[in-house]
Design an enzyme around this catalytic site. Structure first.
Site, PDB file in Angstrom:
ATOM      1  CG  ASP A   1      67.324  82.610  31.254  1.00  0.00           C
ATOM      2  OD1 ASP A   1      67.751  83.040  32.347  1.00  0.00           O
ATOM      3  OD2 ASP A   1      67.214  83.323  30.241  1.00  0.00           O
TER       4      ASP A   1
ATOM      5  CG  HIS B   1      69.409  78.179  28.982  1.00  0.00           C
ATOM      6  ND1 HIS B   1      70.475  78.743  28.321  1.00  0.00           N
ATOM      7  CD2 HIS B   1      68.316  78.876  28.621  1.00  0.00           C
ATOM      8  CE1 HIS B   1      70.033  79.757  27.571  1.00  0.00           C
ATOM      9  NE2 HIS B   1      68.725  79.860  27.734  1.00  0.00           N
TER      10      HIS B   1
HETATM   11 NI    NI Z   1      64.441  81.293  27.923  1.00  0.00          NI
END
Ligand code: NI
Length: 275
Positions: free
Chosen positions: A92, A238
């Site tokens: 992400d 992430h």
């Molecule tokens: Ni996010």
């Protein structure tokens, strides 16, 4: 017989005639002369030594699954089928100019496909990197334009967040995102249904969260993912954080070592639709 012999003689005459023309040309210097200096062969050249290949997912194995999932399977997903060895890695908040290319190299070395929930603003800043993600066989998901809290937004603002991001993904990479992930997982049930109607996006959450954004160190990120990931899991990470990328070689090799196979989120949902 005489006629044949004559024909042969005549043909020979023709050929010798054409030879004569060539000789004439040579004599008159019309042919290109050989260059006086020739480049010496490079005796020092050695082909590059082959690098040892890391453990890799089988070629063409996981990538050949269908992309079309059945929306009837539901609006919200945090995992796929538990009776199959497939998982979906998701990254992400990118693309990030330094971390995302490093991650792409690691995934490519192992023939692993993942899903990137990209932020519209970042796609606009790094369109070539976004194209690279798609060109290397990964999937893009819609992670909104500003990474705000969608559950606090009205429908107009929610629409703009997703539509602007959808548009910039199309203009940068030429593909449609097929799923969305709300920042912080914050999305009301009626918003999830509205997004499914307007965009056709299922809401994708996760089954494994290593809390890598708290930067606990690469070894902890690896350990958390390896201990929690089971067949069917959607794993959250992430590519915004360098530590997460540092954790990936051991994480990816560990997951491969467990016999898990990697698909994109759409592929995972497609399998779910067949259940
Ligand atoms: Ni996010």
């Amino acid at each position: 017989m005489k006629m044949k012999a004559l024909l042969i003689l005549f043909t020979l005459g023709l050929f010798s005639g054409s030879c004569a023309v060539k000789k004439d040309n040579k004599r008159t210097g019309l042919r290109t002369p050989r260059p006086a200096v020739r480049t010496a062969p490079n005796a020092n050249y050695r082909p590059p030594a082959p690098r040892p290949a890391p453990a890799a997912a089988p070629q063409g194995g996981t990538g050949s699954l269908p992309y079309n999932f059945n929306p009837a399977v539901g609006t919200t997903h945090s995992s796929g089928r538990a009776d199959q060895p497939y998982i979906a890695l998701t990254f992400d908040d990118g693309p990030h100019p330094k971390n995302t290319p490093r991650l792409l190299d690691m995934l490519r070395q192992r023939n692993i496909k993942a899903t990137f929930y990209v932020i519209g603003k970042n796609v606009k800043a790094y369109p070539a990197l976004t194209r690279r993600i798609v060109a290397e066989g990964h999937e893009l998901g819609n992670h909104t334009w500003t990474h705000g809290k969608l559950s606090a937004m009205g429908n107009d603002q929610l629409y703009r967040e997703l539509e602007q991001t959808r548009q910039v993904i199309i203009s940068s990479a030429g593909v449609q995102p097929r799923t969305m992930r709300p920042p912080y997982g914050a999305l009301l049930q009626n918003q999830r249904q509205w997004i499914m109607q307007k965009f056709g996006y299922p809401t994708i959450l996760w089954a494994v969260d290593p809390l890598d954004w708290q930067r606990p160190g690469p070894a902890v990120v690896t350990q958390r993912i390896l201990s929690a990931t089971k067949p069917g899991a959607i794993v959250l990470a992430h590519d915004l954080h360098a530590q997460t990328i540092d954790a990936m070689p051991a994480t990816l090799d560990g997951l491969l070592g467990k016999g898990l196979k990697f698909v994109t989120v759409s592929q995972l949902l497609a399998q779910k639709g067949k259940q």
